[in-house]
Design an enzyme around this catalytic site. Structure first.
Site, mmCIF file in Angstrom:
data_model
loop_
_atom_site.group_PDB
_atom_site.id
_atom_site.type_symbol
_atom_site.label_atom_id
_atom_site.label_comp_id
_atom_site.label_asym_id
_atom_site.label_seq_id
_atom_site.Cartn_x
_atom_site.Cartn_y
_atom_site.Cartn_z
ATOM 1 N N ARG A 246 -56.644 17.576 74.854
ATOM 2 C CA ARG A 246 -56.926 17.873 76.253
ATOM 3 C C ARG A 246 -58.110 17.049 76.728
ATOM 4 O O ARG A 246 -59.076 16.833 75.990
ATOM 5 C CB ARG A 246 -57.228 19.366 76.442
ATOM 6 N N GLU A 261 -53.419 16.771 86.488
ATOM 7 C CA GLU A 261 -52.097 16.164 86.346
ATOM 8 C C GLU A 261 -51.212 16.581 87.521
ATOM 9 O O GLU A 261 -51.206 17.757 87.868
ATOM 10 C CB GLU A 261 -51.446 16.612 85.033
ATOM 11 N N HIS A 280 -48.600 13.136 80.337
ATOM 12 C CA HIS A 280 -48.650 14.132 79.254
ATOM 13 C C HIS A 280 -47.395 14.011 78.388
ATOM 14 O O HIS A 280 -46.468 14.822 78.469
ATOM 15 C CB HIS A 280 -48.751 15.527 79.869
#
Length: 314
Positions: A246, A261, A280
């Site tokens: 992360r 995001e 991601h």
């Protein structure tokens, strides 16, 4: 019953699993674009009894859950989702269920990024294509051809921050590349490190001696900013940092990272010359999606029958 599948960016949710049992019980709608604003999300989801969330792309906090009175089942892909307030869901009578996933997908991406950095693959690929678009004759012979010198990995040190499931998988591949292994975490078991053929190091030692540092850590209040200015200052000028966990594990004040995001178009990382960026992608593989969506369908059917499976609790 109505089912909403959220954040299907690649438009593959329905093709990744057999939804026929769900279709016999409910209508299914798929949303392919990220819905950022709470008002818009609530307006879209208000009619639905069931929502399928793809990992942590959409937040379901107490405020949002409180504005969805019809919601009865929230399915998350994976068995852990920091974007869902499980206590708030339980208080509102919303069942939360998870799914399995892929063991190796994030480890594989980690090595894709390590190799991309060490051998300058994105830069060389981009240079060749831009030269072709501009016209080789206009730029001269050899324009855009082979401008970098790569870093060999054999004999170099791989520093693994967090030697859990993902860290162990990455370390195993590192050995196949002939790399020496070092590991650190706040509660590292030396026996686990020894079994992985990794030297149990102090944090400072790992950052100062490693040629590649890869971060595999769960985000929590204790781990925010785990990699800060002090750690970055210890790294060799030639070393690489890879974070497939992360963004906030790295101190934003010490190094530009992102935890929003999709990444805004104006974000400085989009033009950073010394970074390899991906969205991601750690879990985004066909194998993982088959498990995610296949078990999400199972969760919905089991819930409809009054016998929910893979229930997540706070």
């Amino acid at each position: 019953m109505r089912v909403a599948i959220l954040d299907d960016y690649q438009r593959v949710a329905l093709a990744s699993a057999d939804w026929s049992a769900v279709r016999s019980l409910a209508d299914i709608d798929v949303f392919t674009e990220y819905i950022e604003r709470t008002e818009a999300l609530v307006r879209v989801l208000e009619p639905y009894d069931v929502v399928v969330a793809m990992r942590e792309r959409t937040l379901f906090d107490a405020s949002r859950l409180g504005q969805l009175p019809r919601l009865r089942l929230l399915v998350t892909t994976g068995m852990m989702n920091a974007a869902i307030d499980l206590e708030a869901a339980a208080a509102r009578g919303v069942t939360v269920c998870g799914t399995g996933g892929s063991t190796m997908s994030t480890a594989e991406l980690t090595w894709g990024l390590i190799l991309a950095l060490a051998r300058h693959i994105p830069f060389e690929d981009r240079s060749m294509k831009l030269a072709g678009q501009a016209g080789g004759a206009a730029l001269g012979i050899g324009a855009g051809w082979q401008r970098t010198v790569g870093t060999g990995l054999d004999g170099k040190q791989l520093g693994v921050v967090g030697l859990g499931r993902q860290g162990l998988a990455v370390a195993k591949i590192g050995r196949a590349f002939g790399m020496k292994l070092a590991a650190w975490s706040q509660n590292l078991d030396p026996a686990v490190a020894k079994k992985a053929h990794a030297k149990a190091s102090s944090k400072d030692e790992l950052f100062s001696s490693s040629d590649v540092v890869t971060v595999h850590y769960k985000l929590s209040p204790r781990s925010v900013g785990l990699v800060g200015a002090a750690e970055l200052a210890l790294m060799k000028p030639s070393a690489y940092l890879v974070n497939t966990s992360r963004g906030p594990l790295v101190d934003h004040g010490a190094l530009v990272v992102y935890d929003v995001e999709p990444l805004p178009l104006s974000d400085p990382l989009r033009t950073a010359p010394n970074a390899v960026l991906t969205p991601h992608l750690g879990y985004v593989t066909d194998d993982a999606y088959h498990v995610f969506y296949g078990e999400a369908a199972q969760d919905i059917v089991a819930f409809a029958k009054g016998d929910p499976v893979r229930v997540l609790t706070a």
